[in-house]
Design an enzyme around this catalytic site. Structure first.
Site, PDB file in Angstrom:
ATOM      1  N   GLY A  69       0.920  -1.117  -0.068  1.00  0.00           N
ATOM      2  CA  GLY A  69      -0.080  -0.046  -0.140  1.00  0.00           C
ATOM      3  C   GLY A  69       0.777   1.280  -0.106  1.00  0.00           C
ATOM      4  N   THR A  71       2.087   3.106  -2.653  1.00  0.00           N
ATOM      5  CA  THR A  71       1.640   4.025  -3.388  1.00  0.00           C
ATOM      6  C   THR A  71       0.216   5.045  -2.880  1.00  0.00           C
ATOM      7  OG1 THR A  71       1.981   2.278  -5.074  1.00  0.00           O
ATOM      8  CG2 THR A  71       0.994   4.551  -5.971  1.00  0.00           C
ATOM      9  N   TRP A  72      -0.498   4.144  -2.072  1.00  0.00           N
ATOM     10  CA  TRP A  72      -1.617   4.941  -1.674  1.00  0.00           C
ATOM     11  C   TRP A  72      -1.107   5.854  -0.361  1.00  0.00           C
ATOM     12  CZ3 TRP A  72      -5.518   1.840   1.769  1.00  0.00           C
ATOM     13  CH2 TRP A  72      -6.858   2.696   1.869  1.00  0.00           C
ATOM     14  N   HIS A 132      12.103   1.048   1.136  1.00  0.00           N
ATOM     15  CA  HIS A 132      11.795  -0.225   1.298  1.00  0.00           C
ATOM     16  C   HIS A 132      12.816  -0.730   2.367  1.00  0.00           C
ATOM     17  CE1 HIS A 132       8.291  -0.435  -1.106  1.00  0.00           C
ATOM     18  NE2 HIS A 132       9.025  -0.440  -2.328  1.00  0.00           N
ATOM     19  N   ARG A 287      -4.179  -2.968  -8.724  1.00  0.00           N
ATOM     20  CA  ARG A 287      -4.767  -4.367  -9.220  1.00  0.00           C
ATOM     21  C   ARG A 287      -6.131  -4.510  -8.811  1.00  0.00           C
ATOM     22  NH1 ARG A 287      -5.187  -9.861  -7.479  1.00  0.00           N
ATOM     23  NH2 ARG A 287      -4.529  -8.920  -5.422  1.00  0.00           N
ATOM     24  N   LYS A 288      -6.270  -4.658  -7.378  1.00  0.00           N
ATOM     25  CA  LYS A 288      -7.433  -4.952  -6.982  1.00  0.00           C
ATOM     26  C   LYS A 288      -7.821  -4.146  -5.611  1.00  0.00           C
ATOM     27  CE  LYS A 288     -10.321  -9.389  -6.665  1.00  0.00           C
ATOM     28  NZ  LYS A 288     -10.140 -10.687  -6.316  1.00  0.00           N
TER      29      LYS A 288
HETATM   30  P1  A3P Z   1      -3.292  -5.583  -4.555  1.00  0.00           P
HETATM   31  O1  A3P Z   1      -2.628  -6.255  -5.587  1.00  0.00           O
HETATM   32  O2  A3P Z   1      -3.636  -6.717  -3.644  1.00  0.00           O
HETATM   33  O3  A3P Z   1      -4.320  -4.865  -5.536  1.00  0.00           O
HETATM   34  P2  A3P Z   1       2.430  -0.717  -3.241  1.00  0.00           P
HETATM   35  O4  A3P Z   1       1.791   0.403  -3.488  1.00  0.00           O
HETATM   36  O5  A3P Z   1       3.226  -0.884  -2.202  1.00  0.00           O
HETATM   37  O6  A3P Z   1       3.123  -1.335  -4.489  1.00  0.00           O
HETATM   38  O7  A3P Z   1       1.129  -2.000  -3.171  1.00  0.00           O
HETATM   39  C1  A3P Z   1       0.177  -2.351  -4.186  1.00  0.00           C
HETATM   40  C2  A3P Z   1      -0.962  -2.687  -3.697  1.00  0.00           C
HETATM   41  O8  A3P Z   1      -1.652  -1.610  -3.086  1.00  0.00           O
HETATM   42  C3  A3P Z   1      -1.745  -3.388  -4.696  1.00  0.00           C
HETATM   43  O9  A3P Z   1      -2.657  -4.407  -3.781  1.00  0.00           O
HETATM   44  C4  A3P Z   1      -2.758  -2.405  -5.086  1.00  0.00           C
HETATM   45  O10 A3P Z   1      -3.886  -2.605  -5.705  1.00  0.00           O
HETATM   46  C5  A3P Z   1      -2.947  -1.625  -3.658  1.00  0.00           C
HETATM   47  N1  A3P Z   1      -3.360  -0.150  -3.862  1.00  0.00           N
HETATM   48  C6  A3P Z   1      -2.867   0.765  -4.678  1.00  0.00           C
HETATM   49  N2  A3P Z   1      -3.550   2.048  -4.501  1.00  0.00           N
HETATM   50  C7  A3P Z   1      -4.707   1.717  -3.703  1.00  0.00           C
HETATM   51  C8  A3P Z   1      -5.556   2.572  -3.113  1.00  0.00           C
HETATM   52  N3  A3P Z   1      -5.591   3.826  -3.471  1.00  0.00           N
HETATM   53  N4  A3P Z   1      -6.332   1.954  -2.132  1.00  0.00           N
HETATM   54  C9  A3P Z   1      -6.227   0.851  -1.809  1.00  0.00           C
HETATM   55  N5  A3P Z   1      -5.303  -0.049  -2.256  1.00  0.00           N
HETATM   56  C10 A3P Z   1      -4.464   0.418  -3.013  1.00  0.00           C
END
Ligand code: A3P
Length: 321
Positions: A69, A71-72, A132, A287-288
């Site tokens: 999460g 990116t979020w 990371h 993704r999801k």
């Molecule tokens: P999933 O593959 O389970 O969908 P990171 O940002 O650390 O690479 O993590 C990626 C994961 O965070 C992915 O999970 C992605 O879909 C999810 N993600 C990205 N943006 C998000 C958002 N705004 N809200 C919730 N989940 C999010």
């Protein structure tokens, strides 16, 4: 992987020879440095960061394992600290034009030779960074300064699934591919890039307990469950709490909408961009975005094995998922 090899300088190549190595998911080898596995270019950039990075008291660091999460949380934090410059309802808010990883760069993904000083001069204060790297490998300049760290942790079962799909999206077409089972074994045993996952999680968890003003430890599941509550928490932690007028104007809700999975995944402007961090597409990061997707991908033995590892490694820490 010739292009990648060229990025590694002689000094680093020699250093790599002195380290334990394992097969990587993408790269032929990953190397163990300060108890964590790294790909060569990542390690080179990390060493440069450890040597040269000068933290400022106002710096804010978003730390995580990949696919937790990041990116979020980068987007939400950027939106919070810059809300007076960029209103979250602005149609051309930077987060709708640039992927969060471009606005909040990773320390260790700069194409940086061992003795180069990473150039962060284009960032305005407070500077926001992602990493990371585990807590114990952060340079003294970060530990000794007043800069703050927000860590996001995710249930390792979902973290692995997210990793697996990401790997399949970005693995070069001609590379030999890992099977799900093999990737899973390596992840569970701690032999995968940036792992063992428990070392990264536990380091920040303990630091968060010891110095709660320095490290805020969040969980993806909690952030999904009550985004508004945790946004307020982040704003308070960063000494920029939302005031009553902002709460009344729905600023928090607008931020949640701005950084929502749907908006970031579907923004036409974001998806027009050619490459994020020189290699990825915007949509690779979305993704999801759900909690508990592991049930759709794990066989019973996988659930049993990883749950056992989690219990063994994290069980006594007080951290649960
Ligand atoms: P999933 O593959 O389970 O969908 P990171 O940002 O650390 O690479 O993590 C990626 C994961 O965070 C992915 O999970 C992605 O879909 C999810 N993600 C990205 N943006 C998000 C958002 N705004 N809200 C919730 N989940 C999010």
């Amino acid at each position: 992987d010739e292009a990648h090899e060229k990025l590694i300088c002689q000094e680093c190549k020699e250093f790599l020879l002195s380290l334990p190595r394992e097969k990587g998911w993408f790269k032929p080898y990953i190397y163990l440095y300060q108890h964590i596995w790294y790909a060569p270019a990542q390690l080179q950039a990390l060493i440069s960061f450890q040597k040269h990075f000068q933290a400022k008291d106002s710096d804010i660091i978003i730390a995580s394992l990949p696919k937790s999460g990041t990116t979020w949380l980068k987007a939400l934090t950027f939106a919070i600290v810059n809300r007076n410059r960029f209103s979250p309802s602005k149609h051309n808010h930077p987060l709708l034009i640039s992927n969060a990883h471009e606005l909040v760069p990773f320390f260790e993904f700069h194409d940086c030779k061992t003795n180069q000083i990473p150039d962060f001069s284009n960032l305005s204060d407070p500077r926001l960074f992602g990493t990371h790297v585990p807590c114990h490998s952060l340079p003294d300049s970060i530990t000794m300064s007043r800069c703050r760290i927000i860590y996001i942790c995710r249930n390792p079962l979902d973290n692995f699934v997210s990793f697996w799909f990401f790997y399949n999206k970005i693995v070069p077409p001609l590379s030999p591919k890992l099977s799900l089972e093999e990737a899973f074994e390596r992840y569970s045993e701690g032999n995968s890039v940036l792992g063992p996952f428990w070392t990264n999680i536990l380091g920040y968890w303990r630091q968060g307990k010891e110095t709660p003003n320095k490290v805020l430890f969040l969980k993806y599941e909690d952030l999904k469950g009550d985004t508004k509550f945790y946004l307020k928490r982040v704003a308070e932690f960063l000494d920029c709490p939302f005031n009553l007028a902002e709460e009344g104007n729905g600023v928090i809700e607008k931020m949640i909408e701005l950084c929502s999975f749907r908006k970031m995944k579907e923004s036409a402007e974001l998806n027009k961009k050619v490459k994020v961090m020189q290699k990825y597409e915007n949509k690779d990061f979305f993704r999801k975005g759900e909690v508990g997707d592991w049930v759709n991908h794990f066989s019973p033995w996988m659930k049993e094995k990883l749950s056992k590892v989690i219990e063994e490694k994290l069980g006594g820490s007080g951290l649960s998922f």
